[in-house]
Motif scaffolding. Structure first.
Motif, PDB file in Angstrom:
ATOM      1  N   MET A   1       0.813  -1.208   0.000  1.00 31.51           N
ATOM      2  CA  MET A   1       0.000   0.000   0.000  1.00 31.51           C
ATOM      3  C   MET A   1       0.851   1.264   0.000  1.00 31.51           C
ATOM      4  O   MET A   1       0.305   2.362  -0.029  1.00 31.51           O
ATOM      5  CB  MET A   1      -0.928   0.018   1.213  1.00 31.51           C
ATOM      6  N   ARG A   2       2.162   1.115   0.036  1.00 33.87           N
ATOM      7  CA  ARG A   2       3.037   2.286   0.081  1.00 33.87           C
ATOM      8  C   ARG A   2       2.749   3.282  -1.039  1.00 33.87           C
ATOM      9  O   ARG A   2       2.644   4.485  -0.780  1.00 33.87           O
ATOM     10  CB  ARG A   2       4.499   1.842   0.058  1.00 33.87           C
ATOM     11  N   PRO A   3       2.602   2.836  -2.306  1.00 35.29           N
ATOM     12  CA  PRO A   3       2.311   3.822  -3.354  1.00 35.29           C
ATOM     13  C   PRO A   3       0.999   4.568  -3.109  1.00 35.29           C
ATOM     14  O   PRO A   3       0.909   5.758  -3.389  1.00 35.29           O
ATOM     15  CB  PRO A   3       2.222   2.994  -4.636  1.00 35.29           C
ATOM     16  N   ALA A   4      -0.007   3.895  -2.583  1.00 31.67           N
ATOM     17  CA  ALA A   4      -1.286   4.556  -2.303  1.00 31.67           C
ATOM     18  C   ALA A   4      -1.080   5.659  -1.271  1.00 31.67           C
ATOM     19  O   ALA A   4      -1.579   6.780  -1.443  1.00 31.67           O
ATOM     20  CB  ALA A   4      -2.320   3.549  -1.811  1.00 31.67           C
ATOM     21  N   VAL A   5      -0.352   5.362  -0.212  1.00 32.10           N
ATOM     22  CA  VAL A   5      -0.098   6.352   0.836  1.00 32.10           C
ATOM     23  C   VAL A   5       0.700   7.524   0.265  1.00 32.10           C
ATOM     24  O   VAL A   5       0.384   8.691   0.521  1.00 32.10           O
ATOM     25  CB  VAL A   5       0.623   5.707   2.039  1.00 32.10           C
ATOM     26  N   LEU A   6       1.720   7.233  -0.533  1.00 30.05           N
ATOM     27  CA  LEU A   6       2.518   8.299  -1.138  1.00 30.05           C
ATOM     28  C   LEU A   6       1.669   9.180  -2.049  1.00 30.05           C
ATOM     29  O   LEU A   6       1.792  10.407  -2.025  1.00 30.05           O
ATOM     30  CB  LEU A   6       3.690   7.701  -1.932  1.00 30.05           C
ATOM     31  N   LEU A   7       0.811   8.569  -2.848  1.00 27.03           N
ATOM     32  CA  LEU A   7      -0.042   9.327  -3.769  1.00 27.03           C
ATOM     33  C   LEU A   7      -1.079  10.164  -3.030  1.00 27.03           C
ATOM     34  O   LEU A   7      -1.395  11.279  -3.447  1.00 27.03           O
ATOM     35  CB  LEU A   7      -0.727   8.380  -4.754  1.00 27.03           C
ATOM     36  N   GLY A   8      -1.607   9.660  -1.926  1.00 26.36           N
ATOM     37  CA  GLY A   8      -2.579  10.418  -1.145  1.00 26.36           C
ATOM     38  C   GLY A   8      -1.935  11.564  -0.387  1.00 26.36           C
ATOM     39  O   GLY A   8      -2.405  12.703  -0.422  1.00 26.36           O
ATOM     40  N   ALA A   9      -0.814  11.273   0.282  1.00 23.70           N
ATOM     41  CA  ALA A   9      -0.176  12.259   1.156  1.00 23.70           C
ATOM     42  C   ALA A   9       0.643  13.305   0.417  1.00 23.70           C
ATOM     43  O   ALA A   9       0.729  14.449   0.859  1.00 23.70           O
ATOM     44  CB  ALA A   9       0.713  11.550   2.176  1.00 23.70           C
ATOM     45  N   PHE A  10       1.240  12.939  -0.711  1.00 21.22           N
ATOM     46  CA  PHE A  10       2.182  13.854  -1.361  1.00 21.22           C
ATOM     47  C   PHE A  10       1.783  14.275  -2.775  1.00 21.22           C
ATOM     48  O   PHE A  10       2.495  15.053  -3.407  1.00 21.22           O
ATOM     49  CB  PHE A  10       3.581  13.241  -1.359  1.00 21.22           C
ATOM     50  N   ALA A  11       0.637  13.767  -3.263  1.00 16.01           N
ATOM     51  CA  ALA A  11       0.098  14.229  -4.545  1.00 16.01           C
ATOM     52  C   ALA A  11      -1.383  14.569  -4.412  1.00 16.01           C
ATOM     53  O   ALA A  11      -1.976  15.112  -5.331  1.00 16.01           O
ATOM     54  CB  ALA A  11       0.312  13.182  -5.635  1.00 16.01           C
ATOM     55  N   GLY A  12      -1.986  14.242  -3.270  1.00 11.00           N
ATOM     56  CA  GLY A  12      -3.373  14.596  -3.009  1.00 11.00           C
ATOM     57  C   GLY A  12      -4.399  13.793  -3.793  1.00 11.00           C
ATOM     58  O   GLY A  12      -5.532  14.240  -3.948  1.00 11.00           O
ATOM     59  N   LEU A  13      -4.024  12.601  -4.271  1.00 15.56           N
ATOM     60  CA  LEU A  13      -4.996  11.810  -5.020  1.00 15.56           C
ATOM     61  C   LEU A  13      -6.112  11.310  -4.125  1.00 15.56           C
ATOM     62  O   LEU A  13      -5.906  11.013  -2.948  1.00 15.56           O
ATOM     63  CB  LEU A  13      -4.313  10.611  -5.689  1.00 15.56           C
ATOM     64  N   ARG A  14      -7.290  11.232  -4.695  1.00 12.85           N
ATOM     65  CA  ARG A  14      -8.445  10.649  -4.017  1.00 12.85           C
ATOM     66  C   ARG A  14      -8.276   9.131  -4.039  1.00 12.85           C
ATOM     67  O   ARG A  14      -7.552   8.584  -4.868  1.00 12.85           O
ATOM     68  CB  ARG A  14      -9.732  11.057  -4.737  1.00 12.85           C
TER      69      ARG A  14
ATOM     70  N   ALA B   1       8.877  10.793  -7.477  1.00 13.38           N
ATOM     71  CA  ALA B   1       8.867  10.097  -8.772  1.00 13.38           C
ATOM     72  C   ALA B   1       9.746   8.851  -8.716  1.00 13.38           C
ATOM     73  O   ALA B   1       9.362   7.790  -9.225  1.00 13.38           O
ATOM     74  CB  ALA B   1       9.325  11.038  -9.884  1.00 13.38           C
ATOM     75  N   LEU B   2      10.893   8.951  -8.085  1.00 15.31           N
ATOM     76  CA  LEU B   2      11.788   7.785  -7.949  1.00 15.31           C
ATOM     77  C   LEU B   2      11.155   6.688  -7.101  1.00 15.31           C
ATOM     78  O   LEU B   2      11.253   5.499  -7.438  1.00 15.31           O
ATOM     79  CB  LEU B   2      13.133   8.198  -7.343  1.00 15.31           C
ATOM     80  N   MET B   3      10.516   7.063  -5.999  1.00 17.40           N
ATOM     81  CA  MET B   3       9.857   6.062  -5.142  1.00 17.40           C
ATOM     82  C   MET B   3       8.761   5.324  -5.907  1.00 17.40           C
ATOM     83  O   MET B   3       8.656   4.098  -5.823  1.00 17.40           O
ATOM     84  CB  MET B   3       9.257   6.732  -3.906  1.00 17.40           C
ATOM     85  N   LEU B   4       7.953   6.076  -6.650  1.00 13.77           N
ATOM     86  CA  LEU B   4       6.858   5.464  -7.404  1.00 13.77           C
ATOM     87  C   LEU B   4       7.386   4.617  -8.552  1.00 13.77           C
ATOM     88  O   LEU B   4       6.877   3.521  -8.819  1.00 13.77           O
ATOM     89  CB  LEU B   4       5.895   6.539  -7.915  1.00 13.77           C
TER      90      LEU B   4
ATOM     91  N   VAL C   1      -1.021  -1.413 -12.805  1.00  8.74           N
ATOM     92  CA  VAL C   1      -1.367  -0.227 -12.023  1.00  8.74           C
ATOM     93  C   VAL C   1      -0.294  -0.003 -10.969  1.00  8.74           C
ATOM     94  O   VAL C   1       0.470  -0.907 -10.637  1.00  8.74           O
ATOM     95  CB  VAL C   1      -2.749  -0.358 -11.339  1.00  8.74           C
ATOM     96  N   LEU C   2      -0.266   1.191 -10.446  1.00  5.49           N
ATOM     97  CA  LEU C   2       0.749   1.541  -9.458  1.00  5.49           C
ATOM     98  C   LEU C   2       0.451   0.971  -8.072  1.00  5.49           C
ATOM     99  O   LEU C   2       1.346   0.608  -7.339  1.00  5.49           O
ATOM    100  CB  LEU C   2       0.864   3.060  -9.401  1.00  5.49           C
ATOM    101  N   VAL C   3      -0.826   0.881  -7.729  1.00  2.00           N
ATOM    102  CA  VAL C   3      -1.216   0.378  -6.405  1.00  2.00           C
ATOM    103  C   VAL C   3      -1.742  -1.047  -6.577  1.00  2.00           C
ATOM    104  O   VAL C   3      -2.736  -1.266  -7.259  1.00  2.00           O
ATOM    105  CB  VAL C   3      -2.289   1.278  -5.752  1.00  2.00           C
ATOM    106  N   THR C   4      -1.057  -1.968  -5.930  1.00  5.79           N
ATOM    107  CA  THR C   4      -1.436  -3.382  -6.056  1.00  5.79           C
ATOM    108  C   THR C   4      -1.704  -3.985  -4.688  1.00  5.79           C
ATOM    109  O   THR C   4      -1.316  -3.431  -3.661  1.00  5.79           O
ATOM    110  CB  THR C   4      -0.310  -4.196  -6.726  1.00  5.79           C
ATOM    111  N   ASN C   5      -2.344  -5.148  -4.720  1.00  5.32           N
ATOM    112  CA  ASN C   5      -2.554  -5.882  -3.473  1.00  5.32           C
ATOM    113  C   ASN C   5      -1.335  -6.782  -3.219  1.00  5.32           C
ATOM    114  O   ASN C   5      -0.334  -6.701  -3.937  1.00  5.32           O
ATOM    115  CB  ASN C   5      -3.875  -6.666  -3.509  1.00  5.32           C
ATOM    116  N   GLU C   6      -1.441  -7.648  -2.232  1.00  2.81           N
ATOM    117  CA  GLU C   6      -0.294  -8.473  -1.853  1.00  2.81           C
ATOM    118  C   GLU C   6       0.128  -9.485  -2.913  1.00  2.81           C
ATOM    119  O   GLU C   6       1.252  -9.977  -2.880  1.00  2.81           O
ATOM    120  CB  GLU C   6      -0.525  -9.156  -0.499  1.00  2.81           C
ATOM    121  N   ILE C   7      -0.723  -9.777  -3.884  1.00  2.00           N
ATOM    122  CA  ILE C   7      -0.332 -10.710  -4.952  1.00  2.00           C
ATOM    123  C   ILE C   7      -0.120  -9.963  -6.280  1.00  2.00           C
ATOM    124  O   ILE C   7      -0.213 -10.540  -7.357  1.00  2.00           O
ATOM    125  CB  ILE C   7      -1.346 -11.874  -5.105  1.00  2.00           C
TER     126      ILE C   7
END
Length: 178
Positions: free
Chosen positions: A1-14, A59-62, A73-79
């Motif tokens: 879930m790291r990309p989701a958190v990064l996108l929400g906190a530092f890019a403001g994505l819904r 950008a490097l983290m993503l 997709v950038l945000v994936t589940n555990e599999i």
């Protein structure tokens, strides 16, 4: 879930935008291009399609996450399959207990409010924050996050005090010359 958190906190994505974000990121120029929301539906408005500049570090983290998962997709589940908003929110509920200082009811949408708090604390004005949040109007931004700007009472008092001091100096100069 790291990309989701990064996108929400530092890019403001819904939440729905983060879940559906394919590789709509220009990693070289540092720009996120939201195009759809989950489940593969158009974004809620034309304004929501506005590109979001991100720093090279983000950008490097993503980019590294994309290289690691090799998913569509950038945000994936555990599999390494595309995640859903429900899965992301469930992961947030599960993970918040392990992050010290997060309130009990912390959810993904709170990251979207964290983002403007960073921008406002850095001194950005309402129009820039509006553009980064992709709000249709500055009024929406002020109504949602206006409490985060510095106290307007104190800044207006200071402005009036400066004007009064300048007026007093001008009147003293006039008295001396007479």
């Amino acid at each position: 879930m790291r990309p989701a958190v990064l996108l929400g906190a530092f890019a403001g994505l819904r939440l729905a935008e983060a879940a559906a974000l394919r590789f709509d990121v220009d990693f070289m120029r540092g720009i996120v291009h939201p195009a759809i929301q989950y489940p593969a539906e158009p974004l809620k408005s034309d304004t929501a399609m506005t590109a979001i500049p991100i720093p090279p570090e983000l950008a490097l983290m993503l980019s590294a996450e994309g290289a690691r998962t090799r998913a569509e997709v950038l945000v994936t589940n555990e599999i390494m399959r595309p995640s859903t908003p429900w899965v992301i929110e469930r992961a947030m509920r599960h993970g918040r207990a392990s992050v010290r200082g997060l309130p009990q009811g912390f959810r993904f949408h709170d990251l979207r409010h964290y983002f403007p708090s960073l921008l406002i604390a850095a001194g950005l004005d309402v129009k820039i924050v509006q553009a980064r949040l992709r709000h249709a109007s500055a009024m929406t931004t002020r109504n949602t996050d206006g409490r985060l700007w510095p106290d307007s009472d104190e800044s207006s008092r200071a402005a009036v005090a400066v004007a009064l001091a300048a007026r007093e100096d001008k009147s003293r100069t006039t008295e001396v010359s007479n």
